[in-house]
Design an enzyme around this catalytic site. Structure first.
Site, PDB file in Angstrom:
ATOM      1  N   SER A  79       4.428   2.538   7.981  1.00 15.39           N
ATOM      2  CA  SER A  79       4.123   1.364   7.156  1.00 15.39           C
ATOM      3  C   SER A  79       5.335   0.996   6.312  1.00 15.39           C
ATOM      4  O   SER A  79       5.957   1.851   5.700  1.00 15.39           O
ATOM      5  CB  SER A  79       2.949   1.651   6.226  1.00 15.39           C
ATOM      6  OG  SER A  79       1.765   1.797   6.948  1.00 15.39           O
ATOM      7  N   ASP A  84      -0.002  -7.550   1.453  1.00 13.74           N
ATOM      8  CA  ASP A  84       0.407  -6.147   1.554  1.00 13.74           C
ATOM      9  C   ASP A  84       1.928  -6.009   1.630  1.00 13.74           C
ATOM     10  O   ASP A  84       2.452  -5.176   2.359  1.00 13.74           O
ATOM     11  CB  ASP A  84      -0.264  -5.464   2.750  1.00 13.74           C
ATOM     12  CG  ASP A  84      -0.097  -3.951   2.729  1.00 13.74           C
ATOM     13  OD1 ASP A  84       0.083  -3.376   1.629  1.00 13.74           O
ATOM     14  OD2 ASP A  84      -0.133  -3.329   3.811  1.00 13.74           O
ATOM     15  N   HIS A 105       0.815  -1.220   0.000  1.00 12.43           N
ATOM     16  CA  HIS A 105       0.000   0.000   0.000  1.00 12.43           C
ATOM     17  C   HIS A 105       0.847   1.269   0.000  1.00 12.43           C
ATOM     18  O   HIS A 105       0.377   2.322  -0.388  1.00 12.43           O
ATOM     19  CB  HIS A 105      -1.023  -0.001   1.153  1.00 12.43           C
ATOM     20  CG  HIS A 105      -0.474   0.312   2.508  1.00 12.43           C
ATOM     21  ND1 HIS A 105      -0.146  -0.672   3.424  1.00 12.43           N
ATOM     22  CD2 HIS A 105      -0.217   1.489   3.112  1.00 12.43           C
ATOM     23  CE1 HIS A 105       0.301  -0.101   4.529  1.00 12.43           C
ATOM     24  NE2 HIS A 105       0.266   1.212   4.367  1.00 12.43           N
TER      25      HIS A 105
END
Length: 167
Positions: free
Chosen positions: A119, A40, A10
């Site tokens: 992230s 992901d 992402h």
């Protein structure tokens, strides 16, 4: 050491140009080697003559609840590049469902602060080994300190496939 970089899918989703900034401030153009929307995860590659110091994976299966961990990332972007937060493993094998794909991964839950921009960063154990890839947190006023990382035991085979096959 060969310039492969693991991050979240992402983070690079929809990117046409990808740059990697290392903790010393060096910037490199990167290319996407492969990505997996289900877990992901994504692998990038930079080409450089510079000597890169690789992060080493540890075994997330060796973690126990209450083990101390550090989350490394760039909360809010480059302004706070390479920030480190410290916390504990709050739970193991916590099922987290990807809101985009509906795919569920059993994650490491930690109270180490994971902010937007963390992230794709490393979750490391007290020996400095990467035991997870920071991926999400619960961002609601009813919750505090609930971050999640994809365990290295999930990450490593996916990364190997992405490098070898591109998928």
């Amino acid at each position: 050491k060969d310039g492969y970089i693991v991050t979240n899918q992402h983070v690079i989703d929809g990117a046409t140009n990808i740059s990697v900034v290392t903790s010393d401030g060096s910037t490199y153009d990167a290319r996407l080697v492969g990505e997996d929307t289900q877990t992901d995860l994504a692998v990038l590659k930079i080409d450089t003559e510079d000597e890169l110091v690789p992060a080493e994976f540890g075994d997330s299966d060796d973690l126990q609840v209450t083990d101390q961990v550090l989350a490394i990332g760039n909360p809010g972007g480059l302004q706070f590049n390479s920030s480190v937060t410290i916390g504990y493993v709050s739970a193991l094998n916590r099922p987290v469902t990807n809101s985009e794909t509906g795919f569920m991964v059993n994650c490491i839950q930690t109270d180490a602060a994971i902010n937007p921009g963390n992230s794709g960063g490393a979750l490391v154990n007290s020996d400095g080994l990467v035991v997870g890839i920071n991926s999400s947190k619960i961002a609601a006023t009813e919750y505090e300190g609930m971050g999640f990382a994809i365990p290295s035991s999930v990450v490593q085979p996916i990364v190997s496939d992405l490098i070898e096959h591109g998928y």
